[in-house]
Design a protein around this motif. Structure first.
Motif, mmCIF file in Angstrom:
data_model
loop_
_atom_site.group_PDB
_atom_site.id
_atom_site.type_symbol
_atom_site.label_atom_id
_atom_site.label_comp_id
_atom_site.label_asym_id
_atom_site.label_seq_id
_atom_site.Cartn_x
_atom_site.Cartn_y
_atom_site.Cartn_z
ATOM 1 N N PRO A 79 0.826 -1.201 0.000
ATOM 2 C CA PRO A 79 0.000 0.000 0.000
ATOM 3 C C PRO A 79 0.866 1.259 0.000
ATOM 4 C CG PRO A 79 -0.001 -1.001 2.169
ATOM 5 C CD PRO A 79 0.743 -1.929 1.257
ATOM 6 N N ARG A 81 0.112 3.824 1.755
ATOM 7 C CA ARG A 81 0.141 4.201 3.170
ATOM 8 C C ARG A 81 -0.904 3.369 3.914
ATOM 9 N NH1 ARG A 81 -2.510 8.424 0.673
ATOM 10 N NH2 ARG A 81 -4.665 8.665 1.332
ATOM 11 N N TRP A 102 0.806 6.368 11.338
ATOM 12 C CA TRP A 102 0.705 6.292 9.884
ATOM 13 C C TRP A 102 1.969 5.644 9.363
ATOM 14 C CZ3 TRP A 102 -0.956 10.021 13.051
ATOM 15 C CH2 TRP A 102 -2.327 10.296 13.015
ATOM 16 N N ARG A 104 4.248 4.161 5.998
ATOM 17 C CA ARG A 104 4.512 4.229 4.559
ATOM 18 C C ARG A 104 5.633 3.250 4.239
ATOM 19 N NH1 ARG A 104 3.043 9.374 1.807
ATOM 20 N NH2 ARG A 104 1.605 10.365 3.228
ATOM 21 N N ASP A 134 -6.995 1.912 8.306
ATOM 22 C CA ASP A 134 -7.225 2.488 6.992
ATOM 23 C C ASP A 134 -5.999 2.210 6.131
ATOM 24 O OD1 ASP A 134 -8.490 4.056 5.006
ATOM 25 O OD2 ASP A 134 -7.364 5.819 5.633
ATOM 26 N N TYR A 135 -6.193 2.130 4.809
ATOM 27 C CA TYR A 135 -5.058 1.986 3.907
ATOM 28 C C TYR A 135 -5.411 2.499 2.527
ATOM 29 C CZ TYR A 135 -7.334 -2.304 2.241
ATOM 30 O OH TYR A 135 -8.220 -3.205 1.729
ATOM 31 N N HIS A 136 -4.388 2.824 1.770
ATOM 32 C CA HIS A 136 -4.559 3.309 0.402
ATOM 33 C C HIS A 136 -3.624 2.521 -0.493
ATOM 34 C CE1 HIS A 136 -5.091 6.007 -2.964
ATOM 35 N NE2 HIS A 136 -3.785 6.049 -3.083
ATOM 36 N N ARG A 141 -8.728 3.821 -6.611
ATOM 37 C CA ARG A 141 -9.436 5.063 -6.286
ATOM 38 C C ARG A 141 -10.641 4.759 -5.407
ATOM 39 N NH1 ARG A 141 -11.583 9.648 -10.406
ATOM 40 N NH2 ARG A 141 -12.938 10.637 -8.904
ATOM 41 N N MET A 142 -10.715 5.455 -4.296
ATOM 42 C CA MET A 142 -11.841 5.295 -3.370
ATOM 43 C C MET A 142 -12.660 6.575 -3.393
ATOM 44 S SD MET A 142 -9.720 3.529 -0.284
ATOM 45 C CE MET A 142 -11.067 3.187 0.757
#
Length: 143
Positions: A79, A81, A102, A104, A134-136, A141-142
């Motif tokens: 991910p 982050r 957080w 990274r 949470d993660y990205h 795209r969210m």
């Protein structure tokens, strides 16, 4: 009289606006500063499976601080982050303390991300729980 009052207010706004670029620069520098890489112990006795992640971690207790350190990995691409939460739970399972961090990737394409999450214990903790809050993912795209 009202004209004098307006000029006083204008001067106050001008002073505030002159300071704004300096404050913005300080905030940008603080946000871009490299985060200290956590020291990961050789032994990571705890494992948590949460969503698409595997968290290998160790709990470090001090008098005024409890810290979870370890690595966060996933079988898919790493991910961009993630947000981790460390929760102190009492005997009834209620949250009595919490900390957030957080995370990274430390290097491009690395399958694991080192992390450290701290909380201040209340003395009522019977156990600790570590979760991905949470993660990205890159390219996802969210909305």
């Amino acid at each position: 009289m009202s004209r004098a009052r307006e000029s006083v207010h204008r001067r106050a706004w001008r002073r505030a606006l002159r300071r704004l670029p300096a404050l913005a620069l300080l905030a940008a520098v603080a946000g871009c500063a490299p985060m200290a890489r956590p020291v990961i112990p050789a032994e990571l006795p705890l494992t948590t499976h949460d969503q698409i992640f595997t968290i290998r971690w160790a709990l470090q207790k001090e008098a005024s601080l409890t810290r979870a350190v370890g690595t966060l990995t996933t079988s898919t691409s790493a991910p961009a982050r993630a947000t981790l939460g460390l929760f102190g739970l009492d005997a009834g399972g209620r949250i009595v303390s919490r900390g957030t961090s957080w995370v990274r990737p430390s290097s491009f394409g690395s399958p694991s991300m080192p992390f450290s999450v701290e909380l201040t214990p209340t003395g009522q903790e019977a156990r600790y729980d570590l979760r991905v809050l949470d993660y990205h993912m890159p390219g996802f795209r969210m909305d």
